[in-house]
Design a protein around this motif. Structure first.
Motif, PDB file in Angstrom:
ATOM      1  N   TYR A 250       0.840  -1.194   0.000  1.00  0.00           N
ATOM      2  CA  TYR A 250       0.000   0.000   0.000  1.00  0.00           C
ATOM      3  C   TYR A 250       0.877   1.246   0.000  1.00  0.00           C
ATOM      4  CZ  TYR A 250       1.122  -0.057   5.006  1.00  0.00           C
ATOM      5  OH  TYR A 250       1.786  -0.069   6.208  1.00  0.00           O
ATOM      6  N   MET A 251       0.260   2.370  -0.355  1.00  0.00           N
ATOM      7  CA  MET A 251       0.977   3.642  -0.374  1.00  0.00           C
ATOM      8  C   MET A 251       0.917   4.286   1.008  1.00  0.00           C
ATOM      9  SD  MET A 251       2.061   3.652  -3.431  1.00  0.00           S
ATOM     10  CE  MET A 251       2.835   5.275  -3.401  1.00  0.00           C
ATOM     11  N   GLU A 252       2.067   4.710   1.501  1.00  0.00           N
ATOM     12  CA  GLU A 252       2.158   5.356   2.815  1.00  0.00           C
ATOM     13  C   GLU A 252       2.752   6.750   2.654  1.00  0.00           C
ATOM     14  OE1 GLU A 252       4.823   4.968   6.846  1.00  0.00           O
ATOM     15  OE2 GLU A 252       4.069   3.106   5.960  1.00  0.00           O
ATOM     16  N   PRO A 253       2.023   7.783   3.091  1.00  0.00           N
ATOM     17  CA  PRO A 253       2.563   9.146   2.999  1.00  0.00           C
ATOM     18  C   PRO A 253       3.866   9.275   3.801  1.00  0.00           C
ATOM     19  CG  PRO A 253       0.209   9.181   3.475  1.00  0.00           C
ATOM     20  CD  PRO A 253       0.653   7.761   3.633  1.00  0.00           C
ATOM     21  N   TYR A 254       4.836   9.972   3.232  1.00  0.00           N
ATOM     22  CA  TYR A 254       6.128  10.231   3.889  1.00  0.00           C
ATOM     23  C   TYR A 254       6.839   8.940   4.321  1.00  0.00           C
ATOM     24  CZ  TYR A 254       3.757  14.740   4.302  1.00  0.00           C
ATOM     25  OH  TYR A 254       3.060  15.889   4.045  1.00  0.00           O
ATOM     26  N   LYS A 255       6.695   7.889   3.533  1.00  0.00           N
ATOM     27  CA  LYS A 255       7.246   6.589   3.910  1.00  0.00           C
ATOM     28  C   LYS A 255       8.751   6.642   4.129  1.00  0.00           C
ATOM     29  CE  LYS A 255       7.836   2.158   4.431  1.00  0.00           C
ATOM     30  NZ  LYS A 255       7.648   1.581   5.789  1.00  0.00           N
ATOM     31  N   TYR A 256       9.492   7.283   3.227  1.00  0.00           N
ATOM     32  CA  TYR A 256      10.955   7.274   3.333  1.00  0.00           C
ATOM     33  C   TYR A 256      11.433   8.193   4.453  1.00  0.00           C
ATOM     34  CZ  TYR A 256      10.179   4.932  -1.061  1.00  0.00           C
ATOM     35  OH  TYR A 256       9.726   4.056  -2.009  1.00  0.00           O
ATOM     36  N   LEU A 257      10.672   9.237   4.734  1.00  0.00           N
ATOM     37  CA  LEU A 257      10.964  10.058   5.912  1.00  0.00           C
ATOM     38  C   LEU A 257      10.752   9.238   7.174  1.00  0.00           C
ATOM     39  CD1 LEU A 257      11.618  12.746   7.290  1.00  0.00           C
ATOM     40  CD2 LEU A 257       9.198  13.370   7.049  1.00  0.00           C
ATOM     41  N   HIS A 258       9.647   8.478   7.218  1.00  0.00           N
ATOM     42  CA  HIS A 258       9.385   7.609   8.364  1.00  0.00           C
ATOM     43  C   HIS A 258      10.483   6.567   8.520  1.00  0.00           C
ATOM     44  CE1 HIS A 258       4.796   8.562   7.976  1.00  0.00           C
ATOM     45  NE2 HIS A 258       5.475   9.544   8.526  1.00  0.00           N
ATOM     46  N   ASN A 259      10.981   6.044   7.398  1.00  0.00           N
ATOM     47  CA  ASN A 259      12.049   5.045   7.469  1.00  0.00           C
ATOM     48  C   ASN A 259      13.292   5.608   8.151  1.00  0.00           C
ATOM     49  OD1 ASN A 259      10.501   3.141   6.235  1.00  0.00           O
ATOM     50  ND2 ASN A 259      11.607   3.113   4.293  1.00  0.00           N
ATOM     51  N   LEU A 260      13.665   6.825   7.776  1.00  0.00           N
ATOM     52  CA  LEU A 260      14.860   7.430   8.371  1.00  0.00           C
ATOM     53  C   LEU A 260      14.648   7.772   9.842  1.00  0.00           C
ATOM     54  CD1 LEU A 260      16.086   9.778   5.489  1.00  0.00           C
ATOM     55  CD2 LEU A 260      17.082   7.613   6.237  1.00  0.00           C
ATOM     56  N   ILE A 261      13.413   8.081  10.209  1.00  0.00           N
ATOM     57  CA  ILE A 261      13.122   8.351  11.621  1.00  0.00           C
ATOM     58  C   ILE A 261      13.115   7.052  12.418  1.00  0.00           C
ATOM     59  CG2 ILE A 261      11.380   9.210  13.238  1.00  0.00           C
ATOM     60  CD1 ILE A 261      10.541  11.221  11.094  1.00  0.00           C
ATOM     61  N   ASP A 262      12.448   6.036  11.863  1.00  0.00           N
ATOM     62  CA  ASP A 262      12.385   4.740  12.555  1.00  0.00           C
ATOM     63  C   ASP A 262      13.760   4.090  12.625  1.00  0.00           C
ATOM     64  OD1 ASP A 262       9.671   5.143  12.757  1.00  0.00           O
ATOM     65  OD2 ASP A 262       9.159   3.866  11.047  1.00  0.00           O
ATOM     66  N   MET A 263      14.495   4.147  11.538  1.00  0.00           N
ATOM     67  CA  MET A 263      15.850   3.568  11.503  1.00  0.00           C
ATOM     68  C   MET A 263      16.850   4.720  11.634  1.00  0.00           C
ATOM     69  SD  MET A 263      15.359   0.677   8.503  1.00  0.00           S
ATOM     70  CE  MET A 263      14.782   1.853   7.263  1.00  0.00           C
ATOM     71  N   TRP A 264      16.918   5.277  12.813  1.00  0.00           N
ATOM     72  CA  TRP A 264      17.717   6.484  13.059  1.00  0.00           C
ATOM     73  C   TRP A 264      19.189   6.284  12.724  1.00  0.00           C
ATOM     74  CZ3 TRP A 264      21.483   5.261  16.500  1.00  0.00           C
ATOM     75  CH2 TRP A 264      21.249   4.173  17.337  1.00  0.00           C
ATOM     76  N   TYR A 265      19.658   5.040  12.815  1.00  0.00           N
ATOM     77  CA  TYR A 265      21.061   4.763  12.509  1.00  0.00           C
ATOM     78  C   TYR A 265      21.353   4.998  11.026  1.00  0.00           C
ATOM     79  CZ  TYR A 265      18.471   0.419  11.818  1.00  0.00           C
ATOM     80  OH  TYR A 265      17.516  -0.505  11.464  1.00  0.00           O
ATOM     81  N   LEU A 266      20.365   4.748  10.159  1.00  0.00           N
ATOM     82  CA  LEU A 266      20.552   5.059   8.743  1.00  0.00           C
ATOM     83  C   LEU A 266      20.605   6.558   8.519  1.00  0.00           C
ATOM     84  CD1 LEU A 266      18.304   2.514   6.778  1.00  0.00           C
ATOM     85  CD2 LEU A 266      20.746   2.400   7.296  1.00  0.00           C
ATOM     86  N   LEU A 267      19.812   7.308   9.274  1.00  0.00           N
ATOM     87  CA  LEU A 267      19.853   8.768   9.183  1.00  0.00           C
ATOM     88  C   LEU A 267      21.224   9.297   9.587  1.00  0.00           C
ATOM     89  CD1 LEU A 267      18.455  11.486   8.717  1.00  0.00           C
ATOM     90  CD2 LEU A 267      17.625  11.374  11.086  1.00  0.00           C
ATOM     91  N   ILE A 268      21.802   8.718  10.631  1.00  0.00           N
ATOM     92  CA  ILE A 268      23.140   9.137  11.073  1.00  0.00           C
ATOM     93  C   ILE A 268      24.176   8.817   9.996  1.00  0.00           C
ATOM     94  CG2 ILE A 268      24.973   8.697  12.751  1.00  0.00           C
ATOM     95  CD1 ILE A 268      22.810   8.279  14.866  1.00  0.00           C
ATOM     96  N   ILE A 269      24.077   7.608   9.435  1.00  0.00           N
ATOM     97  CA  ILE A 269      25.006   7.227   8.361  1.00  0.00           C
ATOM     98  C   ILE A 269      24.873   8.170   7.177  1.00  0.00           C
ATOM     99  CG2 ILE A 269      25.530   5.428   6.649  1.00  0.00           C
ATOM    100  CD1 ILE A 269      24.765   3.359   8.778  1.00  0.00           C
ATOM    101  N   LEU A 270      23.625   8.509   6.816  1.00  0.00           N
ATOM    102  CA  LEU A 270      23.377   9.420   5.701  1.00  0.00           C
ATOM    103  C   LEU A 270      23.991  10.792   5.964  1.00  0.00           C
ATOM    104  CD1 LEU A 270      21.902  10.080   3.012  1.00  0.00           C
ATOM    105  CD2 LEU A 270      19.912  10.711   4.397  1.00  0.00           C
ATOM    106  N   LEU A 271      23.788  11.323   7.158  1.00  0.00           N
ATOM    107  CA  LEU A 271      24.316  12.646   7.488  1.00  0.00           C
ATOM    108  C   LEU A 271      25.850  12.646   7.516  1.00  0.00           C
ATOM    109  CD1 LEU A 271      21.823  13.750  10.297  1.00  0.00           C
ATOM    110  CD2 LEU A 271      21.900  14.522   7.919  1.00  0.00           C
TER     111      LEU A 271
END
Length: 382
Positions: A250-271
């Motif tokens: 299904y389609m989820e609004p802001y899915k990839y933003l939610h992914n980076l919030i839920d998987m905060w370690y990926l957000l840190i790696i990205l930054l």
């Protein structure tokens, strides 16, 4: 090791290979700017001989990336490589042109002339990263295919084809999506940035290094504009999610933003990755004596691409969405190999660090001495 762990593990391995491939596109990036960096015939040969020492790494990583996908997620391999074959054939064709051009541009009896093969190297330097970037963008933007697993048990079917492309373009339709092109051109300019940084580090020539510093400014600006534009688009767009119990997509609004919030370690790696890329670019531009920008920028590229690729697949995300039929979208669960296959390959993958150690050793041995004008006088020079 659960089945789910093995699925995520092999997704990580494939994503890491993809990230390394993007870093190694510095070969294509430098070749696309060889005429600008070298300016003279001697200067261009220095650039081609610098990248010529590394093109095998890029090609081998591309093949390994495809092989890992085939072994761990065969349904993706058959759908993308089999369905979108015009896109992948163009990519492979430009890489074959690259290999041929290195060997024949200065060979005796080359009736086409060196400039013809140098044009092919430039073509690969632009088209290769553009199409590879476009292929990666389809992990977020979707592709036009349909999955029909029932064909396997349909006794009346003489050709039990599981997946098929929904139109006759076979992958080229992805280039009609403007956001695919934005991401593709961002990869082109990133490859150019890495190419400039690598050449400045690898070639001991003051003229090339001065030209590289100037070209770096003109290349970094469009890259930053394109990358930031796509990143904002990605974080604000609807994403393709799937329910872990039912498998319904299904389609989820802001899915990839939610992914980076839920998987905060990926957000840190990205930054961290983005900061390292900016540091490598910025310090090279500001400091005239600094020639090591390829290493922070290269590591930053690997971390950034790794985080983005994992964001497209982990956290119950359809990593290869279908725009023709939402429920045909591919996930880690519905496209992977059997648990036995993934488990067996897991033990084989424990040898990968030894292979990487050999690559590092070979890389160090090749680059132990900076390339200079004396090198291109050798009979084995490109």
């Amino acid at each position: 090791m659960t089945y789910e762990f093995l699925q995520h593990y092999w997704c990580f391995v494939v994503a890491l290979l993809g990230a390394l491939l993007v870093f190694l596109l510095f070969v294509q990036g430098a070749n696309s700017l060889a005429g600008s960096l070298g300016y003279t015939e001697e200067g261009r040969r220095l650039v081609y001989n610098s990248t010529g020492r590394k093109w095998e790494f890029t090609f081998t990583t591309l093949v390994t990336f495809g092989g890992a996908f085939f072994a761990s997620f065969p349904l993706f391999y058959s759908t993308s490589f089999g369905g979108a074959y015009w896109l992948w054939m163009l990519i492979l064709f430009t890489f074959v042109l690259q290999a041929v051009s290195y060997e024949f541009q200065n060979k005796i009896g080359n009736f086409l002339g060196p400039k013809t093969f140098q044009f092919f190297l430039t073509l690969n330097g632009i088209v290769g990263p553009l199409l590879l970037g476009g292929a990666v963008a389809t992990f977020f933007e979707g592709s036009n295919f349909i999955i029909a697993k029932d064909n396997l048990i349909d006794t009346g079917s003489f050709t039990p084809i599981i997946s098929r492309w929904a139109n006759a373009s076979h992958g080229l339709d992805a280039l009609l999506n403007p956001w695919v092109l934005v991401f593709g051109f961002a990869v082109v300019f990133l490859a150019r940035i890495l190419g400039i940084l690598y050449v400045m580090n690898n070639i001991d020539d003051e003229d090339i290094r001065c030209r590289g510093s100037v070209r770096l400014v003109g290349t970094a600006i469009p890259f930053l504009i394109l990358f930031v534009a796509y990143l904002v688009h990605l974080l604000l767009k609807d994403g393709y999610a799937w329910h872990p119990e039912t498998g319904v997509i299904y389609m989820e609004p802001y899915k990839y933003l939610h992914n980076l919030i839920d998987m905060w370690y990926l957000l840190i790696i990205l930054l961290i990755g983005v900061v390292l890329v900016l540091f490598g670019i910025g310090k090279t531009i500001v400091s005239k004596d600094y020639i090591g920008g390829i290493w922070p920028a290269g590591i930053g590229t690997v971390l950034t691409v790794l985080a983005l690729l994992l964001c497209s697949a982990w956290n119950h995300t359809a990593y290869y969405p279908s725009t023709a039929d939402l429920q045909s979208s591919l996930t880690l669960a519905n496209s992977c190999s059997s648990e036995f296959t993934l488990r067996t390959m897991f033990y084989v993958s424990l040898l990968v660090p030894f292979v990487l150690a050999y690559i590092v050793y070979a890389w160090h041995s090749i680059d132990k001495k900076k390339l200079d004008k004396q090198e291109i006088a050798d009979d084995h020079a490109y």
